[in-house]
Scaffold this motif. Structure first.
Motif, PDB file in Angstrom:
ATOM      1  N   THR A  38       0.828  -1.206   0.000  1.00 16.60           N
ATOM      2  CA  THR A  38       0.000   0.000   0.000  1.00 16.60           C
ATOM      3  C   THR A  38       0.863   1.256   0.000  1.00 16.60           C
ATOM      4  O   THR A  38       0.607   2.199  -0.747  1.00 16.60           O
ATOM      5  CB  THR A  38      -0.933   0.004   1.225  1.00 16.60           C
ATOM      6  N   LYS A  41       2.408   1.821  -3.451  1.00 18.88           N
ATOM      7  CA  LYS A  41       1.441   2.368  -4.406  1.00 18.88           C
ATOM      8  C   LYS A  41       1.264   3.862  -4.171  1.00 18.88           C
ATOM      9  O   LYS A  41       1.200   4.650  -5.118  1.00 18.88           O
ATOM     10  CB  LYS A  41       0.099   1.653  -4.286  1.00 18.88           C
ATOM     11  N   GLU A  42       1.200   4.260  -2.894  1.00 16.34           N
ATOM     12  CA  GLU A  42       1.063   5.677  -2.555  1.00 16.34           C
ATOM     13  C   GLU A  42       2.295   6.459  -3.006  1.00 16.34           C
ATOM     14  O   GLU A  42       2.183   7.566  -3.536  1.00 16.34           O
ATOM     15  CB  GLU A  42       0.886   5.812  -1.041  1.00 16.34           C
ATOM     16  N   LYS A  45       2.108   7.093  -6.706  1.00 17.27           N
ATOM     17  CA  LYS A  45       1.149   8.154  -7.014  1.00 17.27           C
ATOM     18  C   LYS A  45       1.761   9.520  -6.737  1.00 17.27           C
ATOM     19  O   LYS A  45       1.596  10.457  -7.532  1.00 17.27           O
ATOM     20  CB  LYS A  45      -0.126   7.985  -6.181  1.00 17.27           C
ATOM     21  N   GLU A  46       2.475   9.653  -5.605  1.00 18.08           N
ATOM     22  CA  GLU A  46       3.100  10.924  -5.257  1.00 18.08           C
ATOM     23  C   GLU A  46       4.181  11.303  -6.270  1.00 18.08           C
ATOM     24  O   GLU A  46       4.288  12.464  -6.665  1.00 18.08           O
ATOM     25  CB  GLU A  46       3.691  10.860  -3.852  1.00 18.08           C
TER      26      GLU A  46
END
Length: 84
Positions: A38, A41-42, A45-46
């Motif tokens: 998780t 994935k974050e 995205k950042e």
């Protein structure tokens, strides 16, 4: 690939306590792996958002420079063709 039938092992006493500890640690490891997945994935995205923001800022700088130059788009295109 497993060979043959796997025996069912029954732990007792000290071995049972250690086996329970192993099961708890395996569950913790599984939860930690999910948390890592998780978080990664974050992170992606950042990074993507930061990259898009940088590209947008570069485009805005370029447009500002073009507007401040006082030249027409045709003149700028001609300059770019000549410099290539």
């Amino acid at each position: 690939m497993a060979r043959g039938v796997r025996k069912q092992i029954t732990y007792t006493g000290k071995a049972a306590k250690i086996y329970e500890k192993v099961l708890r640690l395996e569950a913790d490891l599984k939860a930690a792996k999910e948390e890592l997945k998780t978080a990664y994935k974050e992170q992606l995205k950042e990074e993507k958002a930061a990259r898009q923001k940088a590209e947008k800022e570069n485009k805005e700088k370029l447009l500002k420079l073009i507007e401040e130059s006082g030249k027409t788009p045709e003149e700028i295109m001609e300059l770019l063709r000549n410099n290539s």
